[in-house]
Design a protein around this motif. Structure first.
Motif, PDB file in Angstrom:
ATOM      1  N   VAL A 401       0.852  -1.195   0.000  1.00 28.18           N
ATOM      2  CA  VAL A 401       0.000   0.000   0.000  1.00 28.18           C
ATOM      3  C   VAL A 401       0.882   1.238   0.000  1.00 28.18           C
ATOM      4  O   VAL A 401       1.856   1.302   0.749  1.00 28.18           O
ATOM      5  N   LYS A 402       0.535   2.212  -0.817  1.00 33.88           N
ATOM      6  CA  LYS A 402       1.282   3.470  -0.770  1.00 33.88           C
ATOM      7  C   LYS A 402       0.469   4.475   0.062  1.00 33.88           C
ATOM      8  O   LYS A 402      -0.644   4.832  -0.303  1.00 33.88           O
ATOM      9  N   PHE A 403       1.013   4.813   1.216  1.00 43.66           N
ATOM     10  CA  PHE A 403       0.346   5.782   2.101  1.00 43.66           C
ATOM     11  C   PHE A 403       1.432   6.354   3.002  1.00 43.66           C
ATOM     12  O   PHE A 403       1.766   5.781   4.029  1.00 43.66           O
ATOM     13  N   ASP A 404       2.009   7.488   2.551  1.00 39.57           N
ATOM     14  CA  ASP A 404       3.215   8.007   3.194  1.00 39.57           C
ATOM     15  C   ASP A 404       3.020   8.395   4.647  1.00 39.57           C
ATOM     16  O   ASP A 404       3.954   8.303   5.441  1.00 39.57           O
ATOM     17  N   ASN A 405       1.829   8.814   4.999  1.00 35.48           N
ATOM     18  CA  ASN A 405       1.621   9.270   6.376  1.00 35.48           C
ATOM     19  C   ASN A 405       1.091   8.144   7.278  1.00 35.48           C
ATOM     20  O   ASN A 405       0.611   8.400   8.361  1.00 35.48           O
ATOM     21  N   GLY A 406       1.218   6.912   6.831  1.00 32.08           N
ATOM     22  CA  GLY A 406       0.618   5.818   7.590  1.00 32.08           C
ATOM     23  C   GLY A 406       1.584   5.134   8.545  1.00 32.08           C
ATOM     24  O   GLY A 406       2.800   5.178   8.360  1.00 32.08           O
ATOM     25  N   TYR A 407       1.044   4.529   9.582  1.00 31.79           N
ATOM     26  CA  TYR A 407       1.846   3.636  10.423  1.00 31.79           C
ATOM     27  C   TYR A 407       0.980   2.468  10.867  1.00 31.79           C
ATOM     28  O   TYR A 407      -0.255   2.568  10.886  1.00 31.79           O
ATOM     29  N   CYS A 408       1.655   1.352  11.154  1.00 34.05           N
ATOM     30  CA  CYS A 408       0.901   0.212  11.682  1.00 34.05           C
ATOM     31  C   CYS A 408       1.734  -0.453  12.766  1.00 34.05           C
ATOM     32  O   CYS A 408       2.937  -0.241  12.858  1.00 34.05           O
TER      33      CYS A 408
END
Ligand code: AMP
Ligand code: GLY
Length: 420
Positions: A401-408
């Motif tokens: 997934v491209k989502f630069d502001n994401g974290y998991c």
């Protein structure tokens, strides 16, 4: 059939995808839905708490069946209002949704009917609360009575933290009126299990068990969130535990609600802790859990709409509810800074994939683009024959997934693997 689903998160996306498997479903409206749900349903810009607007829409569009998913509209009486307008619904009426809407109600219910839960006291003023904190054992748990977006529980390690929690809820009103009254309860320990169940008030049919990961950071550190990931089934939910829960918790709860004249129909969520004294109720929710639903429904083999209608019609005893014997894992991709402060509006690019399913929790459309629009943004879910494979597949898909502001969190399912 024309169906309306009230809500707009990952849970609603999972419900909608499952409902679509039924061939009689021609159209699904999501109120309000979100930018990702828009691929699977027609989103209508009516908020989930706008009971009048929801009812008016359902009448004008001759909706055949409605599913009310979030806690707020249920507690506010969305089902009562839709039923009064002649629309069959999935979800409890307000007088039963109180089982989640008021912790004091649910604690008193459990005490009255002997359902195992943490020992507790109820307070309606700061002075009495503080007096009690002088003598109680620590850690202790301070809970706002009303709904608080899943954040109304503070685990206080010592008196100082507990005093702070009491002031923040009762004086600073960080949870608004939800903190006018509070519960202070015994701190329990043990593995947690979420069991969602279907009930029509006559029988209760537990769904496959699951395990949520509520803290924001790995190793259960950081703040409580709405849930950062789930796995199903939960390995701590053995046959023995399941039987004990049915006998001491599930059936007595359904019976208690009937006896109180508050028959519960819908999805009743049991948040359980397996203590050294056996399973105890940590909380009830009057709805599907989020993100529990994102691992439970992909494993449901029966037709969801048929089961929901059986709940509405009181014929659940005659309806098969079957789950696959596979495992599922859902990894939440959240906005950096969640659950405190985060920015929205970052582009998300979802991979084309058959290796799982990505439920969209908080995103909006901007032309052809999908932009983040919430704390929890995506629920990346995979199923597989073993838990380990399901976890690996979910993380492999997350990486695409491209989502630069994401974290998991990187450890969803780790505790469950140890419980195997
Ligand atoms: P709730 O919002 O009621 O689900 O509570 C959030 C989380 O707080 C639960 O999932 C538990 O991890 C924790 N919690 C709530 N009540 C207790 C308790 N009595 N003892 C220990 N942990 C608790
Ligand atoms: N994941 C916990 C809840 O839905 O309340």
């Amino acid at each position: 059939m024309k169906i309306m689903v009230v809500g707009g998160g990952g849970r609603e996306h999972a419900i909608i995808k499952k409902l679509k498997e039924n061939k009689t479903v021609e159209k699904i409206y999501a109120l309000p839905g979100n930018g990702g749900i828009a691929v699977d349903a027609e989103c209508v810009n009516i908020g989930a708490k706008d009971i009048e607007g929801i009812t008016k829409f359902a009448k004008e569009n001759t909706i055949d069946y409605a599913v009310v998913a979030p806690d707020d509209p249920l507690v506010l009486g969305a089902v009562d209002s839709l039923e009064a307008a002649g629309i069959p619904c999935f979800g409890p009426r307000a007088n039963a949704a109180i089982i989640e809407g008021s912790k004091i109600f649910s604690k008193n219910l459990m005490k009255k009917y002997g359902i195992p839960t943490a020992a507790y006291e109820v307070f309606d003023n700061v002075t009495d609360s503080l007096e009690y904190l002088e003598t109680c054992k620590y850690p202790t748990v301070v809970k706002a009575d009303g709904l608080a977006l899943g954040k109304g529980v503070i685990i206080a390690e010592n008196k100082e933290e507990a005093v702070k929690a009491v002031f923040s809820m009762m004086e600073d009103k960080i949870f608004g009126d939800s903190g006018t009254r509070i519960v202070i309860e015994e701190f329990l320990t043990g593995p947690e299990i979420s069991v969602l169940s279907f009930t029509d008030g006559n029988v209760v049919v537990p769904m496959i068990s699951s395990m949520d990961h509520k803290r924001a950071l790995d190793n259960d550190e950081g703040l409580n969130t709405g849930g950062m990931g789930t796995v199903a089934p939960n390995p701590y939910y053995t046959k023995e535990v399941a039987d004990e829960c049915m006998e001491k918790i599930f059936l007595p709860t359904i019976k208690a609600m009937n006896e109180e004249g508050r028959t519960f129909k819908g999805c009743l969520y049991f948040g359980l802790m397996i203590t050294s004294d056996g399973p105890k109720v940590i909380e009830y929710n009057c709805r599907f859990g989020d993100p529990e639903t994102q691992v439970v429904l992909p494993l449901l083999e029966s037709d969801l709409l048929t089961v929901m209608q059986a709940v509405t019609n009181g014929t659940l005893a005659d309806t098969e509810v079957k789950f696959s014997d596979e495992n599922a894992c859902c990894v939440i991709l959240a906005s950096k800074g969640y659950p405190v402060k985060y920015e929205s509006g970052f582009e998300i690019v979802l991979p084309e994939t058959d290796d799982g399913v990505i439920y969209v929790a908080g995103a909006k459309k901007d032309g052809d683009k999908l932009l983040s629009a919430g704390g929890r943004v995506l629920g990346v879910t995979a199923t597989a024959p073993t838990l380990k494979e399901a976890i690996d597949k979910a993380y492999a898909l997350t990486a695409k997934v491209k989502f630069d502001n994401g974290y998991c969190r990187k450890d969803i399912g780790k505790r469950a693997l140890m419980g195997k």
